[in-house]
Structure formats: structure tokens, C-alpha cells
Design a protein around this motif. Structure first.
Motif, PDB file in Angstrom:
ATOM      1  N   GLY A 114      37.540   8.302 -29.318  1.00 47.03           N
ATOM      2  CA  GLY A 114      36.847   6.991 -29.618  1.00 47.03           C
ATOM      3  C   GLY A 114      36.981   6.701 -31.153  1.00 47.03           C
ATOM      4  N   VAL A 115      37.958   6.907 -31.852  1.00 45.59           N
ATOM      5  CA  VAL A 115      38.016   7.009 -33.482  1.00 45.59           C
ATOM      6  C   VAL A 115      38.464   5.495 -33.721  1.00 45.59           C
ATOM      7  CG1 VAL A 115      38.883   7.992 -35.572  1.00 45.59           C
ATOM      8  CG2 VAL A 115      38.250   9.516 -33.303  1.00 45.59           C
ATOM      9  N   VAL A 116      37.422   4.905 -34.638  1.00 49.61           N
ATOM     10  CA  VAL A 116      38.010   3.578 -35.370  1.00 49.61           C
ATOM     11  C   VAL A 116      39.311   3.623 -35.945  1.00 49.61           C
ATOM     12  CG1 VAL A 116      37.445   1.962 -36.818  1.00 49.61           C
ATOM     13  CG2 VAL A 116      35.661   2.669 -35.237  1.00 49.61           C
ATOM     14  N   ALA A 117      40.209   2.824 -35.750  1.00 45.26           N
ATOM     15  CA  ALA A 117      41.326   2.662 -36.565  1.00 45.26           C
ATOM     16  C   ALA A 117      41.414   1.153 -36.676  1.00 45.26           C
ATOM     17  CB  ALA A 117      42.729   2.977 -35.612  1.00 45.26           C
ATOM     18  N   CYS A 118      41.028   0.896 -38.152  1.00 40.98           N
ATOM     19  CA  CYS A 118      41.230  -0.510 -38.616  1.00 40.98           C
ATOM     20  C   CYS A 118      41.538  -0.661 -39.904  1.00 40.98           C
ATOM     21  CB  CYS A 118      39.593  -0.910 -38.628  1.00 40.98           C
ATOM     22  SG  CYS A 118      39.410  -2.694 -38.949  1.00 40.98           S
ATOM     23  N   THR A 198      41.976   8.394 -28.134  1.00 43.64           N
ATOM     24  CA  THR A 198      41.574   9.003 -29.401  1.00 43.64           C
ATOM     25  C   THR A 198      41.439   7.969 -30.369  1.00 43.64           C
ATOM     26  OG1 THR A 198      42.852  10.965 -28.771  1.00 43.64           O
ATOM     27  CG2 THR A 198      42.413  10.620 -31.204  1.00 43.64           C
ATOM     28  N   LEU A 199      42.256   6.913 -30.588  1.00 44.20           N
ATOM     29  CA  LEU A 199      42.034   6.144 -31.652  1.00 44.20           C
ATOM     30  C   LEU A 199      41.933   4.771 -31.022  1.00 44.20           C
ATOM     31  CD1 LEU A 199      45.005   7.243 -33.694  1.00 44.20           C
ATOM     32  CD2 LEU A 199      42.733   7.729 -34.089  1.00 44.20           C
ATOM     33  N   GLY A 214      30.961  -0.442 -39.941  1.00 42.72           N
ATOM     34  CA  GLY A 214      30.241   0.752 -40.711  1.00 42.72           C
ATOM     35  C   GLY A 214      29.222   1.125 -40.273  1.00 42.72           C
ATOM     36  N   GLU A 215      28.235   0.388 -39.804  1.00 43.14           N
ATOM     37  CA  GLU A 215      26.936   0.641 -39.495  1.00 43.14           C
ATOM     38  C   GLU A 215      27.156   1.328 -38.016  1.00 43.14           C
ATOM     39  OE1 GLU A 215      22.777  -1.547 -37.873  1.00 43.14           O
ATOM     40  OE2 GLU A 215      24.015  -2.642 -39.500  1.00 43.14           O
ATOM     41  N   ALA A 216      27.979   0.902 -37.157  1.00 41.89           N
ATOM     42  CA  ALA A 216      28.271   1.202 -35.734  1.00 41.89           C
ATOM     43  C   ALA A 216      28.573   2.622 -35.733  1.00 41.89           C
ATOM     44  CB  ALA A 216      29.343   0.426 -35.106  1.00 41.89           C
ATOM     45  N   VAL A 217      29.412   3.073 -36.856  1.00 45.97           N
ATOM     46  CA  VAL A 217      30.058   4.541 -36.772  1.00 45.97           C
ATOM     47  C   VAL A 217      29.223   5.428 -37.819  1.00 45.97           C
ATOM     48  CG1 VAL A 217      32.421   3.642 -36.353  1.00 45.97           C
ATOM     49  CG2 VAL A 217      31.586   4.001 -38.925  1.00 45.97           C
ATOM     50  N   ALA A 218      27.880   5.098 -38.120  1.00 50.87           N
ATOM     51  CA  ALA A 218      27.204   5.914 -39.043  1.00 50.87           C
ATOM     52  C   ALA A 218      27.239   7.526 -38.683  1.00 50.87           C
ATOM     53  CB  ALA A 218      25.800   5.345 -39.161  1.00 50.87           C
ATOM     54  N   ASP A 219      27.161   7.845 -37.241  1.00 51.32           N
ATOM     55  CA  ASP A 219      27.008   8.903 -36.999  1.00 51.32           C
ATOM     56  C   ASP A 219      28.440   9.673 -36.679  1.00 51.32           C
ATOM     57  OD1 ASP A 219      24.370   9.446 -37.301  1.00 51.32           O
ATOM     58  OD2 ASP A 219      23.721   8.017 -35.289  1.00 51.32           O
ATOM     59  N   HIS A 220      29.465   8.857 -36.575  1.00 47.87           N
ATOM     60  CA  HIS A 220      30.888   9.431 -36.413  1.00 47.87           C
ATOM     61  C   HIS A 220      31.449  10.158 -37.337  1.00 47.87           C
ATOM     62  CE1 HIS A 220      32.167   6.310 -33.072  1.00 47.87           C
ATOM     63  NE2 HIS A 220      30.813   6.136 -33.122  1.00 47.87           N
ATOM     64  N   LEU A 222      34.585  10.880 -37.778  1.00 44.08           N
ATOM     65  CA  LEU A 222      35.876  10.819 -38.252  1.00 44.08           C
ATOM     66  C   LEU A 222      35.881   9.110 -38.031  1.00 44.08           C
ATOM     67  CD1 LEU A 222      38.733  11.301 -39.227  1.00 44.08           C
ATOM     68  CD2 LEU A 222      39.349  11.415 -36.951  1.00 44.08           C
ATOM     69  N   VAL A 223      36.459   8.509 -39.188  1.00 44.72           N
ATOM     70  CA  VAL A 223      36.681   7.033 -39.033  1.00 44.72           C
ATOM     71  C   VAL A 223      38.141   6.910 -39.656  1.00 44.72           C
ATOM     72  CG1 VAL A 223      36.228   4.856 -39.949  1.00 44.72           C
ATOM     73  CG2 VAL A 223      34.264   6.391 -39.746  1.00 44.72           C
ATOM     74  N   THR A 224      39.096   6.045 -39.225  1.00 43.38           N
ATOM     75  CA  THR A 224      40.276   5.617 -39.806  1.00 43.38           C
ATOM     76  C   THR A 224      40.600   4.193 -40.210  1.00 43.38           C
ATOM     77  OG1 THR A 224      41.912   5.193 -38.016  1.00 43.38           O
ATOM     78  CG2 THR A 224      41.225   7.527 -38.200  1.00 43.38           C
ATOM     79  N   GLY A 225      41.305   4.113 -41.180  1.00 48.82           N
ATOM     80  CA  GLY A 225      41.576   2.664 -41.480  1.00 48.82           C
ATOM     81  C   GLY A 225      42.027   2.658 -43.007  1.00 48.82           C
ATOM     82  N   GLY A 226      42.215   0.981 -43.383  1.00 51.03           N
ATOM     83  CA  GLY A 226      42.486   0.853 -44.821  1.00 51.03           C
ATOM     84  C   GLY A 226      41.011   1.194 -45.631  1.00 51.03           C
ATOM     85  N   SER A 227      41.183   0.763 -46.795  1.00 49.59           N
ATOM     86  CA  SER A 227      39.786   0.920 -47.688  1.00 49.59           C
ATOM     87  C   SER A 227      38.831   0.028 -47.338  1.00 49.59           C
ATOM     88  CB  SER A 227      40.311   0.636 -49.179  1.00 49.59           C
ATOM     89  OG  SER A 227      40.741  -0.917 -49.500  1.00 49.59           O
ATOM     90  N   GLY A 228      39.339  -1.050 -46.697  1.00 44.27           N
ATOM     91  CA  GLY A 228      37.848  -1.744 -46.081  1.00 44.27           C
ATOM     92  C   GLY A 228      37.114  -1.291 -45.207  1.00 44.27           C
ATOM     93  N   ILE A 229      37.621  -0.317 -44.515  1.00 45.52           N
ATOM     94  CA  ILE A 229      36.818   0.420 -43.310  1.00 45.52           C
ATOM     95  C   ILE A 229      35.571   1.036 -43.986  1.00 45.52           C
ATOM     96  CG2 ILE A 229      37.828   2.515 -43.411  1.00 45.52           C
ATOM     97  CD1 ILE A 229      36.494   0.502 -40.285  1.00 45.52           C
ATOM     98  N   ALA A 230      35.464   1.372 -45.541  1.00 43.53           N
ATOM     99  CA  ALA A 230      34.734   2.030 -46.221  1.00 43.53           C
ATOM    100  C   ALA A 230      33.519   1.226 -46.852  1.00 43.53           C
ATOM    101  CB  ALA A 230      35.074   2.853 -47.340  1.00 43.53           C
TER     102      ALA A 230
END
Length: 423
Positions: A114-118, A198-199, A214-220, A222-230
Motif C-alpha cells: 500500500g505504498v504511495v506512488a505519486c 505494493t504500489l 503527506g499527512e496521511a503517510v506520516a507513519d509510513h 516508505l513513500v515514492t514519487g516526484g519531489s512534490g510528494i515531500a
């Protein structure tokens, strides 16, 4: 170290390092350092975010996985509780490419699904809607990226594109769920994990959408994506009093300057056209490079002879010109020859005293910084969205601007040289 990033190229690394160091308005970001490759020593204890720049975007998937897992091991050893796998906001990757394999390998190593890909980066015109990637008002495959010399993007449906690279299905969280807020996003990601995805492609149209993600994945982990995801990630650590929040510092260095442009993107070609109206420029004869008639000394001589005038050398060409050269000599051979030319030129320039260096193009930037071997780079103020000032350490620091091909305003080159001087 709180947050770790594994970036698949050098311009992308400085892009996301800039995002993390800047943080949200009024809150600030994290103390961020960019590393050129996996470090061999431990990080300075004051570093809150470490960005490892790899040159893994266009190499064999198994090699990209190996390098990324090495980077992950180092980041975890520094204490990172969250890791971001950063790739291009235009998803530069062939169907046999590395985004999927690396994302899956990192997820498996961390035991997560369930890893973000954005890849969205609204500030640079990249948005994701219904799983499709847009560049401003055009679908990705109609934006000019379909002509990318190394990674042509011929399909805007990144669920389908990513599905060609991985074995597990690709999930999707639509914009309607994103609008409902962090709790709804987190719930949708949990559901995707239960379905063994997975993704998960997550839609994002505005920076506010990215903050919600970003708030939704505070406890994740692993996160994946472009720079905006940060964009929203530093706020999570600040809210937990793990970081105080600091803004990007204004810094630079005076000294001789040079510009190297290896990107063939439309944005870079426009920037070259504008710059050469008032500054000395030299177009590289790519056929001459392939025939062994053009050497770094010729480029270095031109740049040094025009000091104080913002000189530029470039290999940027229109798509039909690039295709003709590739057809004649071979795509990989042309890319390797130009990378070597720019790398050796940069090395000669710094040896000769160049202290401000602007580089356009992800592959070109990777070749240049690998050749210079400058070590950890401090992150300074933003020049244009996604492009910060980078400063090496030591008695004779070098100030760098590493620009992804499609980034930057039309007057980027002249502006960058001013910012590299701290102005």
C-alpha cells in the motif's frame, strides 16, 4: 537523521532536497544534505534529512535495485524512520524500466504494501488525475516527453505503465478520496495493502493535495514519487517536536562561471535560445564528438576565454536532429560519449578555477557531479521551482545548479549564475 531519500538521478535529488529544506510556508523544513552516491561514513548528527543521489534511472533494473538497497541500508543505519524513493515528475522510464522494480524491492525490504506512488509536482505543471500524468494542460504522451532520447513516455496512464514493470497489481486512490482528507487517503492505502497492491498511484492536482497525502503517510516507512510528494513530510516531524523547522539558507560563492547544457527538452532549448542572444555560446558538434574530433579542451578553452560573460556550451538539439544522430551512431553510444565529454570538461573547468557551474539535464548532471566527486552538498535557496543552490564544502567550494531538462524559467541560466554568487 529523520528522513531519508533515495533519488534515481542527481537533478531529482537536488529537487527533492530543496523541497524538504524549504518545507511549508511558515513552518520551515529539515536540515538537509545531498550525498553523491552512498556515503562511506556516517552522517553528521545535525543532519535531519539525507538525500542520496544515484545515477540509476537508465541503467539495468537489477543494478538499480542493488544500488537502491545499498542506499536504503545506509539510511536505516543513520536512524531514518521514513524513506522516500524519488523519481522524475514525468516518470521517465521505459516499460522495462526501474521505477517499479526498485519500488517493489524497497517495499519488500521494509515489509510494507500500500505504498504511495505519486509523481505530481504542481509547481512545475505536473499533475495526476484519474491515474493519468499531465504536463500542464497536456497528457504526458502529448507533451514532448514522447520524444525523450532515453526514456520516451508514450502512455500517460501511469497505472498501466507501472503495471508493465511489476508483478503485483497497481492500486489507485482517486482525487475524490484525496479531497476527503488524510484519514480517507490512509484508509484507501490500507485497503490497497490488504488487496496486496505494493504500489498505489495517488491523484494530486494541487500542493494542498500533496500536503494531505503527506499527512496521511506520516507513519509510513516508505513513500515514492516526484519531489512534490515531500512537500508535507517535514511538517510531520515538526509536529512531533522531532525537528524545529528551518528555512533554506542564502549562500553562494563568487568566482568564474560556466554553463553546460546537455538536455534536449523543449524548456532547455528555449533557455539556450534566450541566453545566446546576449551571451557567448558554443553548440557542440555531436557528430564531431562521435568521430573523435571534439575534445573537452575545446569546450574548456571557449568557456575560460569568455569569463565574466556567462558562457554556455550545449548539445541540445531538436527531436529530429537527435533522432538522426542516434540512428547514425546508436542511442547508448551517443549518450555515453556526451556524458564523458561533459564530465571531463567539468573536471578541467574546476581545476582551472571555475567556482560557479550550472548544468542542465539529468544525465548530464549525473556525469558532471560524479566526475567532480565533491562529497556532501549543502542545500541553499531556491533558484526556480525544483532547483536549489548547492554548495560543496572545503576551502575552495563550488556552487552548483543542477537543472532537470524541463525545469526553470526562460531566463534560468543568467538567473542561476547570480544566485550561485549569493545574490
Amino acid at each position: 537523521m529523520l528522513l531519508g531519500v533515495i533519488a534515481d538521478d542527481f537533478t531529482g535529488a537536488s529537487d527533492i532536497a530543496n523541497t524538504i529544506a524549504k518545507g511549508l510556508p511558515g513552518q520551515g523544513g529539515l536540515r538537509t544534505v545531498q550525498y553523491l552516491g552512498v556515503p562511506s561514513t556516517t552522517a553528521d548528527p545535525e543532519v535531519e534529512a539525507g538525500v542520496i543521489a544515484l545515477k540509476s534511472r537508465s541503467i539495468a533494473p537489477e543494478d538499480a535495485v542493488h544500488q537502491s538497497l545499498r542506499a536504503l541500508e545506509w539510511l536505516l543505519n543513520q536512524g531514518c524512520s521514513q524513506v522516500v524513493f524519488k523519481y522524475c515528475s514525468t516518470f521517465d522510464s521505459t516499460p522495462e524500466g526501474n521505477i517499479g522494480p526498485v519500488g517493489e524491492a524497497l517495499a519488500e525490504a521494509l515489509g510494507v504494501k500500500g505504498v504511495v506512488a505519486c509523481p505530481a509536482f504542481p509547481g512545475a505543471g505536473r499533475t495526476v488525475y484519474q491515474g493519468h500524468l499531465f504536463v500542464r494542460d497536456k497528457l504526458l504522451n502529448e507533451s514532448g516527453l514522447e520524444n525523450h532520447p532515453l526514456n520516451p513516455m508514450t502512455d500517460a496512464d501511469i497505472r498501466r505503465w507501472l503495471g508493465r514493470q511489476i508483478e503485483s497489481g497497481v492500486g489507485h486512490v482517486g482525487i475524490d478520496t484525496v479531497y476527503k482528507g488524510p484519514a480517507a487517503i490512509a484508509s484507501a492505502l490500507d485497503d490497497a495493502a490488504k488487496e496486496q497492491h505494493t504500489l498505489v498511484i495517488v491523484d494530486a492536482i494541487t500542493d494542498d493535495d500533496l500536503v494531505r497525502i503527506g499527512e496521511a503517510v506520516a507513519d509510513h516507512r516508505l513513500v515514492t514519487g516526484g519531489s512534490g510528494i515531500a512537500i508535507g513530510l517535514p511538517a510531520n516531524f515538526i509536529a512531533r517536536s522531532l525537528a524545529k523547522g528551518e528555512g533554506s539558507a542564502t549562500m553562494g560563492v563568487e568566482g568564474p562561471e560556466a554553463i553546460l547544457a546537455g538536455s534536449c527538452s523543449g524548456a532547455t532549448r528555449q533557455q539556450v535560445d534566450i541566453h545566446r542572444r546576449n551571451h557567448p555560446t558554443l553548440a557542440i558538434d555531436v557528430a564531431g564528438v562521435m568521430d573523435g574530433k571534439i575534445a573537452p579542451a575545446e569546450l574548456t578553452s571557449f568557456l575560460l576565454a569568455n569569463q565574466g560573460r556567462a558562457p554556455l556550451v550545449y548539445s541540445s538539439g531538436a527531436p529530429d536532429e537527435v533522432q538522426a544522430i542516434q540512428a547514425r551512431f546508436g542511442r547508448e553510444k551517443v549518450a555515453a560519449a556526451l556524458d564523458n565529454l561533459f564530465a571531463n570538461t567539468a573536471r578541467e573547468l574546476v581545476t582551472a578555477g571555475i567556482r560557479r557551474l550550472v548544468v542542465a539535464g539529468g544525465e548530464t548532471s549525473g556525469a558532471v557531479v560524479s566526475a567532480l566527486d565533491l562529497g556532501a552538498l549543502r542545500i541553499g535557496s531556491e533558484i526556480d521551482p525544483g532547483v536549489p543552490v548547492l554548495l560543496s564544502k572545503g576551502d575552495e567550494p563550488v556552487a552548483l545548479a543542477l537543472k532537470s531538462g524541463n525545469f526553470g524559467a526562460p531566463d534560468f541560466f543568467a538567473k542561476a549564475l547570480e544566485r550561485l554568487a549569493g545574490r
